[in-house]
Each structure stands twice: as C-alpha cells, then as structure tokens.
Design a protein around this motif. Structure first.
Motif, mmCIF file in Angstrom:
data_model
loop_
_atom_site.group_PDB
_atom_site.id
_atom_site.type_symbol
_atom_site.label_atom_id
_atom_site.label_comp_id
_atom_site.label_asym_id
_atom_site.label_seq_id
_atom_site.Cartn_x
_atom_site.Cartn_y
_atom_site.Cartn_z
ATOM 1 N N ARG A 19 18.326 -3.178 -16.629
ATOM 2 C CA ARG A 19 19.584 -2.454 -16.549
ATOM 3 C C ARG A 19 20.100 -2.089 -17.936
ATOM 4 N NH1 ARG A 19 24.953 -2.990 -13.181
ATOM 5 N NH2 ARG A 19 26.006 -1.388 -14.342
ATOM 6 N N TYR A 20 20.041 -3.069 -18.825
ATOM 7 C CA TYR A 20 20.524 -2.872 -20.185
ATOM 8 C C TYR A 20 19.798 -1.722 -20.874
ATOM 9 C CZ TYR A 20 21.641 -3.958 -25.061
ATOM 10 O OH TYR A 20 22.071 -3.897 -26.370
ATOM 11 N N GLY A 23 19.485 1.488 -17.461
ATOM 12 C CA GLY A 23 20.606 1.813 -16.579
ATOM 13 C C GLY A 23 20.384 1.556 -15.102
ATOM 14 N N PHE A 24 19.176 1.179 -14.702
ATOM 15 C CA PHE A 24 18.898 0.986 -13.276
ATOM 16 C C PHE A 24 19.591 -0.273 -12.751
ATOM 17 C CE2 PHE A 24 16.159 -0.792 -9.868
ATOM 18 C CZ PHE A 24 16.280 0.239 -8.949
ATOM 19 N N THR A 25 20.311 -0.151 -11.632
ATOM 20 C CA THR A 25 21.092 -1.287 -11.126
ATOM 21 C C THR A 25 20.519 -1.867 -9.833
ATOM 22 O OG1 THR A 25 22.577 0.051 -9.774
ATOM 23 C CG2 THR A 25 23.210 -0.270 -12.073
ATOM 24 N N GLU A 57 20.220 7.075 -11.868
ATOM 25 C CA GLU A 57 20.694 6.092 -12.847
ATOM 26 C C GLU A 57 19.876 6.013 -14.137
ATOM 27 O OE1 GLU A 57 22.703 2.754 -9.858
ATOM 28 O OE2 GLU A 57 20.712 2.382 -10.678
ATOM 29 N N GLY A 216 29.290 -3.416 -13.908
ATOM 30 C CA GLY A 216 28.075 -4.137 -14.265
ATOM 31 C C GLY A 216 28.286 -5.284 -15.236
ATOM 32 N N ILE A 288 26.171 -8.672 -19.081
ATOM 33 C CA ILE A 288 25.615 -8.259 -17.798
ATOM 34 C C ILE A 288 25.382 -9.505 -16.938
ATOM 35 C CG2 ILE A 288 23.597 -7.226 -16.674
ATOM 36 C CD1 ILE A 288 23.392 -5.318 -19.067
#
Lengths: 370, 370
Positions: A19-20, A23-25, A57, A216, A288
């Motif tokens: 994610r960091y 950007g994928f959550t 994302e 997030g 996060i």
C-alpha cells in the motif's frame, strides 16, 4: 537500498508495504520491482476480484491480473526482465511454505532474505502522511469527548466500546485500528484489557484505549478516568503516570535514542516507587499499521561477540531503529498496573519535528473524576 | 498424525490453532506438544501480559510464563523432554525470519515442516462448535433485518456499515469477522467493495457482506438489495445468481468434491451468459477464522509428473481438502460483477450433514426492492 544489498529485484508481499509503495488497499497482491541502473521497473500482481480496484488505486506500477498465482507470476515477470538472480524477499512476512514453493520455481533463481527495508522508509512520514495521521488523531479525540457522558456506573464495558466504535464510524472512520480496550475497576490492572461484559463499578479507574483508521492511517490514544471519589493513593498513581508521560514527551527530539525516551518515563515511575508496575515499553511507531518501528523501549542487550552480527543485520535492514528522526510518529504511553487494585495509562501520539516534537493528541490529560 | 509423520513434537504458533487446541484467546503464545507412546505432554508459553488470562483459559496444557521469548522457551522445554530431534513447525504460519532464528537455537534440533495439520482437524466441526457458529449466524441475520430500514438513497455506505457494526456489538458480538462490505450502484461491481463515503444512489444494487464473531466463531453472509425500480436486466441478473446459489447448495453433500460444488454454481451462470462475470471461487470453510479449508473452487490442474509430489504433500498434511465431510461448515456465495454497471452476490453458510446439507442462514433470498 536495493543496490546497496546488490539485489536484482524485490518482491513486496506485506500488504501495508504494498500500500505504501503503490497505493493498493485490497487484501491480496504482490508488488515486484526490477532494479535497473537507470529507473526501476515496477509491476503489481493481483487476482480477478481486484481488477478494477487495482486499476483505480495503483500508481507507479503496471497492473497485471495473471492466470497463475500472483507470486509465481511476479517471479516469471522478474525472469523476463532478467532480474531473477538475486530476488529479495521480506523475511518477516514470507512463510516457510511460501519460501519453499518460491525456491522450487527455478534453480537459477536465488532468494535473498531482507529485513525491514520498506518499514524503515515508512518510519519517517511524509507531510501528506502526517496530515492523514493528524486527521485520524483528531477524529479519535472527538470520539473520546462524545463518549464521556456515557461513562457511568452500571454501563457494560462492551457498551462503551460499542459507542466508541459507532461514533468513530459515524464520524467517517474506516474502522478501528485495533480491538477497543475498556478496562474498569480491578480489570484496569490488565495492560491489555479487552472490553468485557462487566458493568462499570461505582468507584475505580476506567482505562479507554482505542484508535481509528482514516485514509488508511491509524490513530492510538489512551485516557484513564476515575468513577467516584478518588482517594490519595489513586491521585498519586495518576499524577505519577502523567508526570512520566510528560517526561517521555520532553525526551522526544531528533537524534534522541529510543531507549533514552523509554528511560525518561521509567525513571519517573521508579522514583514514585511504581517502577515494577510498569510492565511494558513506553511506545511504538504508528502509521499504516498500528505497531510500526521504532519501538520506544530499552535497548536490547548485546553480547560482545555478537556485535559484528548485529552490525551486519543493521546493514541488511533490521527492523528496529535506534534513533528518532524528524517525521517519525510515535506513541508515548506509560502505565502502572497494580494487580487486584487497578491501573492507569495515558497515551498521546507525538510527531518528531526538526527541533523537538509536537503532541498530536489534543485531548486534555488532567484527571477526570466522574 | 504426529506419529504418522514421525515427529517428536509439534510447535503450534498459529493463534487460531492454539485457541482450538487449548482455549487461549490472547494475542501471543506458543503451544508445544511432546509426543509420547502413551499420552502426549502439552505446555503453553506466553508473556507477563497474559499470566492471569492464560491460567483462566488454558485447559489440557501446563501454563508457563518464561523470561525468555515464548518460542525459545518452548524449544527449551521440548529439549528437556528429550523431544527436540524432530520438531514439527507450521510451515504456512512461521516466517522465514523466525525459522532462521529457531534453526540457530541448536544443531541437534531438527525442524520439520508440517502443513495444515491442525487446520484439517478444524475443518470438521464438533457439535459444540456448530452450536456456536449457528448462534453467530443467527445474530448476523437479526442485524441484517434490523438494518434494512436504514438502507435508502442518500445514506452513506459507511453509515450503513456503522449501523451493522453497532447493532452487532449491541446484540453481543465480540466484533466483526472481517471489514464490512457495503458496495452500492456501480461500486457493487467490486467483488470486495469496502464501505465508502459514497451516498447510496436513487437506483441500483447494494451488496451487503458482513460477519460477526461470537464465542470465538465467525459468521459470513451476503445479501444484495435493489434501490428503486429494477429493470429486466437487473432482475435477470439477480435471478441467475440466486439460481446458481441454489444449485451450489444442492450439490453440497458428504463425499461431494469441492470442485463439483464450484462447478454447479458456475454452470448456471455460464448458461445465463454471465460466466465471465463470476470472477471468484464459490466459497470457503468458516470457523474460528473467516477463511478456512476447504476452499470451494476449481481443482488445481496437476501436471502428470507432479502427481507423485502431490501425493507426498497430501500425506504430509496439505492445506486444501478435496472432499466434503459431515461437520464441515462452508459458504456458498456466487456473484456476478459487470464493470461500470453493478453486481449481485448471495451468500449463505451451509453445514454438511450425514445425508446432505443444512443451510444455516435463515434470511430469505428473494430480491428485495426498496
């Protein structure tokens, strides 16, 4: 960092790191980076459930929805890029079983264990991240204020937790950053007291420890209130914890060792004769994830002959960071827990700045008697 | 199973497995079993935060609060029992980093990878477990009924999620078994759409997918409602998913292959021309964890020359189970997701019985138009 460790590539499988970096959550995916002397190539692999979400994302990496499992597809891609000879994997986050199945994908492929590479980047927050964290912290503080009138004898701990979580959601939180702790009366002596079906007592401490996730990013705060008249012993205990907490905050500045900050809170409680009731560390990084590096705790004792190994570990990455840097966000949360009696903990989130620190949590800390 | 694999002992580190075997519900601990020709010896290792809780909860194992980290203390204990020559570890749940540090504890000690040993036991639920699961399923169904009046155009998805979670808590749930999904309008085409800040539209599908934890056991349900008048295409889509779901349930019986059940739902959707929009598997086991074996999905394609290896893997444990057995609890949850338009998913929990199956979820499945 990748070149320093002579890696051809890195497979990022720990989702907060994914994610960091891109950007994928979602809940499944692998980010691969192929190292190049010019600009690295990035690709993100997930499955059919996330086709649209990944396209919405992910930035900075091409999105691939492979037929094969994401991880083997990622390795295949690295091979096609000629970057599969020294593939870094995240040793703390890859299971032995996964490691084994990766090893079987080809003999030319060499897996290299890495430790805390992305976590070290994440420890220092960028301004946009600090902004998100600030918003999460403020939201949680509003929740605390709103829930105060609900705290009265007879109400169940779980009902208080339910109110906290409901208000958080209503104010826009995506969820809680950990299971809400509400521990009252004798249960306040449990450092990790999940809300129980017990009703709040007529008299005694109530520890509320909770956090929200917003955009997030996590928040984390603890306040302890007192139901009924507080005796001298209770007031003394509360004051000692508050003084310890303030001493901890005072010790936070760039360049300070994490162990020094831990020591600052511990010394105050020892002086008050309560040192042995402070059974955990002073704090931890937040971002996060709810628990990030650095840990604000005693330095690990290192035997002389293992210094060399430790140095090597640090070069390879290593999860703990010793020294505070501007941009780190940490908690300061000393506590005192007397079995059979009760406990007090006070926790703020603190941003390390260029010149010292800023307490992010706006909620007052004077003892509240209800 | 331990003797079959010629293990001296087993280290159980995956917390749901620990809970299953000895009852401990905390967040840190290791269960060790020393194999014996007569009766095995069990010991549970945790830290000072859980002294009281471990004593209250653990049964069938002695409780140890060591000074050393729990895992190395457990190995030390196995050594003292003379059972450290072939120590089984849970390959799916031990990180490469932990494996490495375990390997360094002694050269006489041999670590043996095991796979899904406890998970296979857990797949078949005992009557007391089915009772707990039934209670969790019923609680979630009451929540769905109670939240229906809140579903109207303009309300934010997060507000619906907040209501679901609040009611769950108020009805006694310990928490949610996963992040609540509320996906409306075009977002209903996301198979895994977390509640967003979007308001519900005047017209379109709303997918609600959530579960509660009660007595340590999870529930999982999905219903899709339609806001405003549903056109012919929407009705057709809903009907196809419902028919697929009923066909899946019909295929559930002891001895049936998981891939056959998956195929049963898939065939219906393919016939309706919607096969390519069903992008995930038909279901999964549910219990202490929200995703357990067996997976209700296509059989993995096996190349001829790897049959032997596969057989060996199955003997060693292996996580996937191919065939349904009485006592298994699974979800049946086909869905159709048309990008840019919307989606439908319907999910029940189903118990495999001696003669067929029982649908545990009492909530009706006819299309609700609001």
């Amino acid at each position: 960092m990748l070149r320093e460790q002579q890696l051809d590539s890195l497979l990022i499988t720990h989702l907060p790191n994914v994610r960091y970096l891109c950007g994928f959550t979602g809940s499944a995916g692998v980010l691969a980076v192929a190292v190049s002397s010019k600009s690295h190539k990035w690709a993100f692999f997930t499955d059919g459930r996330y086709t649209q979400q990944a396209r919405d994302e992910v930035s900075g990496a091409k999105v691939v929805i492979p037929r094969a499992p994401a991880l083997s597809a990622a390795v295949e891609w690295l091979r096609s890029q000629g970057r599969s000879h020294r593939i870094g994997i995240e040793a703390e986050h890859v299971s032995v079983a996964t490691h084994r199945s990766l090893s079987k994908l080809g003999s030319a492929l060499k897996l290299q264990l890495t430790s805390g590479l992305v976590e070290r980047l994440r420890a220092v927050k960028e301004p946009t991240e600090v902004k998100q964290i600030r918003a999460a912290v403020n939201l949680a503080s509003s929740v605390f204020e709103a829930v105060l009138p609900e705290i009265k004898p007879g109400t169940k701990e779980t009902a208080i937790a339910a109110e906290i979580e409901y208000m958080s959601r209503r104010l826009g939180a995506q969820g809680m950053s950990f299971e809400t702790l509400v521990a009252s009366g004798k249960r306040s002596a449990l450092p990790h007291g999940l809300a129980s079906q017990n009703p709040l007592p007529e008299r005694g401490f109530v520890i509320l420890d909770f956090g929200v996730i917003l955009g997030g990013y996590c928040s984390d705060m603890t306040r302890t209130v007192h139901l009924g008249r507080a005796g001298q012993a209770e007031r003394k205990m509360y004051r000692a914890v508050l003084e310890a907490q303030l001493a901890g905050i005072k010790a936070v500045s760039p360049g300070a060792k994490c162990s020094e900050v831990d020591n600052a809170t511990r010394k105050v409680l020892e002086k008050a004769g309560l040192g042995r009731y402070f059974t955990h560390s002073t704090g931890h990084g937040v971002g996060i994830e709810i628990h990030e590096v650095p840990g604000i705790r005693k330095a690990a004792k290192v035997a002389k002959n293992s210094r060399k190994r430790q140095k090597r570990t640090q070069k390879q990455g290593g999860t703990q960071l010793d020294t505070l840097q501007p941009g780190m966000v940490i908690t300061i949360e000393p506590g005192v827990y007397i079995p059979g009696k009760g406990g007090v903990r006070i926790e703020d989130m603190v941003l390390v700045t260029e010149t010292g620190c800023e307490v992010l949590t706006p909620t007052p800390k004077e003892m509240i008697v209800i």
